[in-house]
Design an enzyme around this catalytic site. Structure first.
Site, short mmCIF file in Angstrom:
data_model
loop_
_atom_site.label_atom_id
_atom_site.label_comp_id
_atom_site.label_asym_id
_atom_site.label_seq_id
_atom_site.Cartn_x
_atom_site.Cartn_y
_atom_site.Cartn_z
N ASP A 214 -11.88 0.66 -14.43
CA ASP A 214 -10.79 1.75 -15.14
C ASP A 214 -11.50 2.72 -16.10
OD1 ASP A 214 -8.49 2.51 -16.54
OD2 ASP A 214 -8.42 0.81 -17.77
N ASN B 168 -9.46 5.03 -18.09
CA ASN B 168 -8.45 5.53 -19.06
C ASN B 168 -7.82 4.41 -19.98
OD1 ASN B 168 -7.07 4.64 -17.26
ND2 ASN B 168 -5.71 6.43 -16.94
N ASP C 6 -5.87 2.08 -19.25
CA ASP C 6 -4.61 1.44 -18.87
C ASP C 6 -4.45 0.34 -18.16
OD1 ASP C 6 -5.28 2.29 -16.25
OD2 ASP C 6 -3.81 3.38 -16.09
N ASP D 155 -9.52 3.32 -11.48
CA ASP D 155 -9.08 4.63 -11.01
C ASP D 155 -10.20 5.17 -10.27
OD1 ASP D 155 -10.63 5.16 -13.36
OD2 ASP D 155 -8.81 5.08 -14.45
N ASP E 295 -7.66 4.17 3.65
CA ASP E 295 -6.87 3.25 4.28
C ASP E 295 -5.53 3.88 4.71
OD1 ASP E 295 -5.55 0.59 4.84
OD2 ASP E 295 -6.95 0.00 3.31
N ASP F 225 -4.20 -0.02 8.71
CA ASP F 225 -3.56 -1.12 8.50
C ASP F 225 -2.91 -1.70 9.44
OD1 ASP F 225 -2.91 -2.83 5.80
OD2 ASP F 225 -0.92 -2.21 6.59
N GLU G 229 -7.18 -2.54 11.70
CA GLU G 229 -6.80 -4.25 11.33
C GLU G 229 -5.89 -4.70 12.15
OE1 GLU G 229 -5.28 -6.50 7.62
OE2 GLU G 229 -4.07 -4.74 8.44
N HIS H 67 -9.56 -7.79 0.36
CA HIS H 67 -8.52 -7.72 -0.52
C HIS H 67 -7.60 -8.82 -0.23
CE1 HIS H 67 -6.93 -5.08 2.31
NE2 HIS H 67 -5.83 -5.22 1.76
N ASP H 68 -7.56 -9.31 1.17
CA ASP H 68 -6.33 -10.46 1.23
C ASP H 68 -7.11 -11.67 1.67
OD1 ASP H 68 -4.65 -8.32 1.80
OD2 ASP H 68 -5.06 -7.99 3.86
#
Ligand code: NOJ
Length: 574
Positions: free
Chosen positions: A28, A30, A32, A36, A105, A213, A271, A344-345
């Site tokens: 990150d 910024n 938040d 990003d 993706d 995907d 995938e 990520h899964d």
């Protein structure tokens, strides 16, 4: 895309390693609490140091973020949480300057329900875009909106039915994932044309290819009258939709059409959950012009019981060898494997098939060596190269993943809170989604704000700065593996042959090209092991290993220490 380094007969990805970034959790800038694009730009040197060739970015398009960006409302814009199109262009330029490619993706089995296509489609039964999605009336004789009245008994991959009732038009729409992810109807040629146009738009902007995907869900089994079939299910429950919704009769036709309309020499990796070796071969045989490689799921489902990802059992190593061995054999003559443990899964491999407590470094490096020495293109998921572990969350409030939260809601009446937490701790996708651990400061160097998901407290010892400083770290081992993939033709193209299929603790195989042979051994055990490898290896040279002292060979046997991996090389005749 044509590549100057590509020899006429071997595609560049036989020598390449891909790095996956899940932007939300990478860096990150910024404050938040959400990673990003400028954060990725800031960390490009990390990729360069690792030596990888390709960056795959999980979705950064405009999205309501119901499934962290896998629900897209504008394919041609960047979500403000991640930055702007200009940020993307800057990143692309920085990557290309350093010789890296960018793979985006591509999520086109479904859109967000906030995508203008769906908003139009939903607006009335005679809207021209009505048929862009799967709209169906209630089951015959049943009151729309009542339980069991769904057009089919398909369950969503995120629990509950795969159909949502739309009060305004009285019909149901299909969503194999969340209700905010309606499935596009690929039977409609206008849908396909719109998707191809969008893909060309990205390629023309300079991106190098796509990770597609759940691409094998785009063709469903549809009857001549447009009906969709029920699937096997327990009484009164929704069934796994895969048998009817995956690998449908038009999949190859759609992919070949996409290849003609979009790729023309540019690249795609698919995938494909629930895909068999035979499907995998058909999808990736270069002569068929469909995909360059596929992600399969069998090897990351072997520790699942009947309850799926939240029903985790110990792995039997023999199953893993048999499964990966079958894929290696099946795609040996035609086709190509994508090699991965983490994404990520998936929960972190070191916590799953390794030992993240007593032997974290040893087991993370052993798993890396075994995977990267297979034939195929290896993928590294952010943090895997640092030996990052599962999140080990202890309260339900810490979870963010829609799949995990839906599942916990659905199971709350059946399981105690302690049981729910145990299942989530083992199987949740959030295990892979905690922020990248850059250093040992308060939020691991990920953000100056409050991170969208908690940083793993073990960042005080497991972090990029510490890994970089230690020459024997997981990170430096990954660097050596990437370099080996670049340099060694046996690693790139050698034939694979599985050894010791019945040994419950040792993973063993050879790779052979011409008169060069590699022996790869990995111990999946904390106890000492002996691998009976047969004659001829005592004078072999060590290519790579995860212990600093020499490997012990004795005639036909190689002794392996806790989670040790070694790769030996010899010359063979004829
Ligand atoms: C597979 C993606 O990897 C996963 O994160 C997502 O939830 C589903 N497809 C739906 O897009």
């Amino acid at each position: 895309m044509p590549d100057e380094l590509e020899p006429a007969d071997e595609p560049w990805w036989t020598r390449a390693v891909v790095y996956q970034i899940y932007p939300r959790s990478f860096q990150d800038t910024n404050g938040d609490g959400i990673g990003d694009l400028p954060g990725i730009l800031q960390r490009v040197d990390h990729l360069v140091e690792l030596g990888v060739d390709v960056l795959w970015l999980s979705p950064i398009y405009r999205s309501p973020q119901d499934d962290n960006g896998y629900d897209i409302s504008d394919y041609e814009d960047i979500d403000p949480a991640f930055g702007t199109l200009e940020d993307l262009d800057r990143l692309l330029e920085a990557l290309h300057e350093r010789g890296l490619k960018l793979v985006m993706d591509l999520v086109v089995n479904h859109t967000s329900d906030e995508h203008p296509w769906f908003v139009e489609s939903q607006s009335s039964t005679d809207n021209p875009k009505r048929d862009w999605y799967w709209w169906r009336p209630a089951r015959e004789g049943m009151e729309p909106g009542t339980p069991g009245a769904e057009p089919t008994n398909w369950g969503s991959f995120f629990s509950g039915p795969a159909w949502d009732h739309d009060e305004a038009t009285g019909e149901y729409y299909l969503h194999l994932f969340s209700r905010k992810q309606p499935d596009l109807n690929w039977e409609n040629p206008e849908v396909r044309r719109a998707v191809y146009r969008m893909m060309r738009w990205w390629l023309d902007r300079g991106v190098d290819g796509f990770r597609m995907d759940v691409i094998n869900l785009i063709s469903k089994t549809v009857g001549p009258d447009g009906s969709l079939p029920d699937v096997p299910a327990e009484d009164g429950r929704y069934g796994q939709p895969g048998v009817a919704a995956a690998n449908g009769p038009r999949l190859h036709e759609f992919l070949q059409e996409m290849h003609r309309e979009v790729f023309d020499g540019r690249r795609g990796v698919g995938e494909t959950p629930g895909t068999t070796v035979e499907h995998g071969r058909l999808l990736t045989d270069p002569a068929r012009h469909e995909l360059d490689m596929v992600f399969t799921f069998e090897h990351v489902s072997l520790d699942h019981g009947p309850g799926g990802r939240f029903d985790v059992h110990p792995l039997d190593l023999r199953d893993l060898k048999a499964t990966l061995g079958r894929w290696q054999a099946g795609l040996a003559e035609a086709g190509w494997n994508a090699l991965y443990w983490d994404n990520h899964d998936q929960p972190r491999i070191v916590s799953r098939y390794g030992d993240d407590v007593a032997y974290r470094r040893e087991s993370a490096t052993m798993l890396a060596i075994v995977l990267h020495l297979h034939r195929g293109t290896p993928y590294i998921y952010q943090g895997e190269e640092l030996g990052m572990t599962n999140a080990h969350f202890t309260s339900l409030e810490e979870y963010r993943d829609i799949e995990s939260l839906r599942w916990a809601d659905a199971e709350r009446d059946r399981l105690s809170e302690e049981q729910l937490l145990g299942c989530l701790a083992a199987g949740s996708r959030d295990n892979a989604r905690t922020p990248v651990q850059w250093d040992d400061t308060a939020q691991a160097g990920f953000t100056t704000g409050r991170p969208w998901i908690a940083v793993n407290p073990n960042h005080d010892t497991i972090n990029a700065a510490a890994e970089r400083a230690d020459p024997d770290s997981v990170f430096h081992l990954y660097r050596r593996l990437v370099a080996l993939r670049h340099e060694d033709p046996v690693v790139q193209r050698g034939d694979f042959h599985l050894l010791l299929p019945d040994d419950p603790h040792v993973y063993a195989f050879t790779r052979t090209l011409g008169d060069e042979q590699l022996l790869v051994l990995g111990s999946f055990s904390s106890d000492p092991q002996v691998a009976e490898v047969g004659p001829g290896w005592s004078d072999a040279s060590l290519v790579i290993g995860n212990y600093t002292s020499p490997v012990a060979t004795d005639g036909d046997r190689v002794a392996l220490r806790s989670w040790e991996a070694v790769v030996l090389r010899r010359t063979v005749s004829g």
